[in-house]
Design an enzyme around this catalytic site. Structure first.
Site, PDB file in Angstrom:
ATOM      1  N   LYS A 170       2.797  12.415  -0.230  1.00  0.00           N
ATOM      2  CA  LYS A 170       3.421  11.091  -0.170  1.00  0.00           C
ATOM      3  C   LYS A 170       4.876  11.174  -0.630  1.00  0.00           C
ATOM      4  CE  LYS A 170       2.763   6.352  -1.804  1.00  0.00           C
ATOM      5  NZ  LYS A 170       1.867   5.421  -2.543  1.00  0.00           N
ATOM      6  N   SER A 183       0.820   1.653  -0.179  1.00  0.00           N
ATOM      7  CA  SER A 183       2.086   2.258   0.185  1.00  0.00           C
ATOM      8  C   SER A 183       1.958   3.699   0.687  1.00  0.00           C
ATOM      9  CB  SER A 183       3.037   2.232  -1.021  1.00  0.00           C
ATOM     10  OG  SER A 183       2.507   2.945  -2.120  1.00  0.00           O
ATOM     11  N   SER A 214      -2.634   1.556  -3.754  1.00  0.00           N
ATOM     12  CA  SER A 214      -1.980   2.256  -2.645  1.00  0.00           C
ATOM     13  C   SER A 214      -2.636   3.551  -2.188  1.00  0.00           C
ATOM     14  CB  SER A 214      -0.509   2.512  -2.992  1.00  0.00           C
ATOM     15  OG  SER A 214       0.187   1.290  -3.009  1.00  0.00           O
TER      16      SER A 214
END
Length: 487
Positions: free
Chosen positions: A85, A160, A184
């Site tokens: 990420k 996210s 997330s």
């Protein structure tokens, strides 16, 4: 163009891939090239990787193959491809965090989890897309193409950890790193048809994310943030946790001692007969899409079929969501962010700009902390009666891209954050929580079931997840996009 062999590799779980590489049945180079070809085929549609790193991947694979050939230990993740990420620091690899203000930023150190993954032989394919600084549950930002949901390209994959979700759903890698300050890991897992686990607060050490004061916008969410796996199987998430949640690190004062259990062992299916399970379909107050209620309700019946004693019950708090973003603001470097964006306000995502520029008061911050204490206390008292708590992961199925959230749920006008009613609570309490694929809506969009354990009872969450996976398997369900692409 990916080959038939590539597609076979893409469908193998990480647990099997690593075994095959160590046994010389596959080379790390073969696995990596298959992943890169699959990335190339899917990226024009899903935009999951904002910073691909094929050269980094090939070099890491070559080192794994060298170790295997030399009889050295290549690590438990030998040759397994992984996405990282883009909120997670990677030394020497551009890390933008979805923000114009870090567009050319290259960290000078790896995050702790990246150090551990590399040491275990994982092969980093690149950085996966996020909303700006992760301050939202979707997948668009001011810098890169919007990440799309492989199940329906008009929809968000959730965020996210948006790129991680979309990529794993397409089989580019068997798992990816997500981070979770308000859901997330679990949000994109639910929207993308994956398994994602937020282990107990402190199981996975974090640094520099949240904790390096040099970086405004990055040094936020300290008491809320978790890092963890998103995968196609429960076993793959357990395998990753065995690497990244292997004990404390002095750079993270919240990090816990080495667990007294084996992550891989507790993720093996066993009987759940007799477990006391609470089911809260709506916390007693949250609007929930009727299709989500239906799909999750059917998934809860599986726990009854497995011998659990299930009853509908709610912990009993009133909606604390208005206080959540106050806590986020209190843990953000507001002075540093205001200084950073001065004169460039138009380059900031509107919802983030509003949070940065609002004149917060000390009373707002202390009120939010008091509400958090209330939620924690109601939760532990509630969980004394139950081994597990089940909820929907999200109040809605995937919705169109370029929205922060739906305005109407179950016929009621809502704020753009109300669809997250179930996830952020577990960031306030720090309990282990996972999102597991529950089924699909009539429009063939994925829905997640959230499995919540008591304080520090990560083994129970994995045990329940593995049992549910065995009773209602999903790993052979793939987004229709892949068939259209010949994958």
């Amino acid at each position: 163009m990916p080959s038939a062999t590539d597609n076979e590799i893409a469908r193998l779980p990480a647990t099997v891939l690593a075994q095959k590489v160590r046994a010389k049945e596959l080379s790390a180079a073969e696995v990596t090239e298959a992943a890169l070809r699959r990335m190339e085929a899917t990226e024009p549609y899903i935009h999951a990787y904002c910073v691909p790193t094929p050269d980094v991947a090939r070099a890491a694979a070559a080192e794994v193959d060298r170790k295997v050939a030399a009889g050295e230990d290549p690590g438990v993740l030998a040759g397994v491809p992984i996405g990282i990420k883009d909120l997670v620091a990677t030394k020497g690899i551009r890390t933008v965090m979805g923000s114009k203000f870090y567009e050319d930023f290259v960290p000078d150190e790896d995050d702790i989890v990246v150090e551990r993954l590399k040491e275990a032989g994982a092969v980093i394919l690149g950085k996966t897309n996020v909303p700006e600084f992760g301050y939202s549950g979707v997948g668009h930002n001011p810098v890169f193409e919007t990440t799309r949901n492989p199940w329906n390209l008009m929809m968000t994959p959730g965020g996210s950890s948006a790129g991680s979700g979309a990529s794993v759903a397409c089989g580019v890698s068997p798992f990816a790193i997500g981070s979770d300050g308000g859901g997330s890991i679990r949000i994109p897992s639910a929207h993308s048809g994956l398994y994602g686990m937020k282990a107990s607060m402190g199981r996975v050490p974090l640094y520099p994310g949240c904790r390096d004061e040099r970086y405004p916008g990055v040094s936020s969410w300290e008491s809320l943030e978790h890092i963890g796996p998103m995968s196609r199987t429960v076993g793959d998430s357990a395998l990753m946790l065995s690497v990244i949640a292997s004990g404390p690190d002095m750079r993270d004062r919240y990090s816990l001692p080495k667990p007294d259990f084996d992550w891989n062992e507790v993720a093996k299916p066993t009987s759940l007969k007799g477990l006391r399970v609470a089911y809260s379909p709506d916390w007693g107050y949250a609007p929930v899409d009727p299709e989500v209620r239906r799909v999750v309700g059917e998934a809860v019946k599986v726990f009854e079929d497995m011998g659990c004693v299930v009853e509908e019950a709610h912990p009993g708090w009133e909606d604390p969501f208005p206080y959540f973003w106050t806590l986020v603001a209190a843990e953000s470097d507001l002075s540093g962010m205001r200084k950073m964006i001065k004169g460039r306000e138009k380059e900031v995502s509107p919802h983030l700009l509003a949070l940065i520029t609002k004149e917060w008061t000390g009373a707002e911050f202390t009120d939010a902390k008091t509400v958090r204490k209330m939620v924690v206390n109601k939760m532990w008292r509630f969980m004394q009666r139950y081994d597990l708590l089940l909820t929907p992961t999200l109040a809605v199925p995937p919705f169109p891209v370029h929205m922060q959230g739906p305005e109407i749920i179950e016929g009621k006008m809502v704020t753009t954050g109300d669809w997250l009613a179930f996830t952020y609570i577990l960031n306030l309490t720090g309990q282990p929580a996972a999102s597991i694929p529950a089924g699909f809506t009539k429009d063939k969009l994925p829905v997640g079931l959230q499995i919540i354990g008591r304080h520090l009872d990560d083994p129970m969450v994995l045990k329940a997840s593995a049992a549910f996976e065995q009773a209602k398997p999903w790993k052979d369900a793939w987004p229709p996009l892949l068939a259209e692409l010949g994958l």
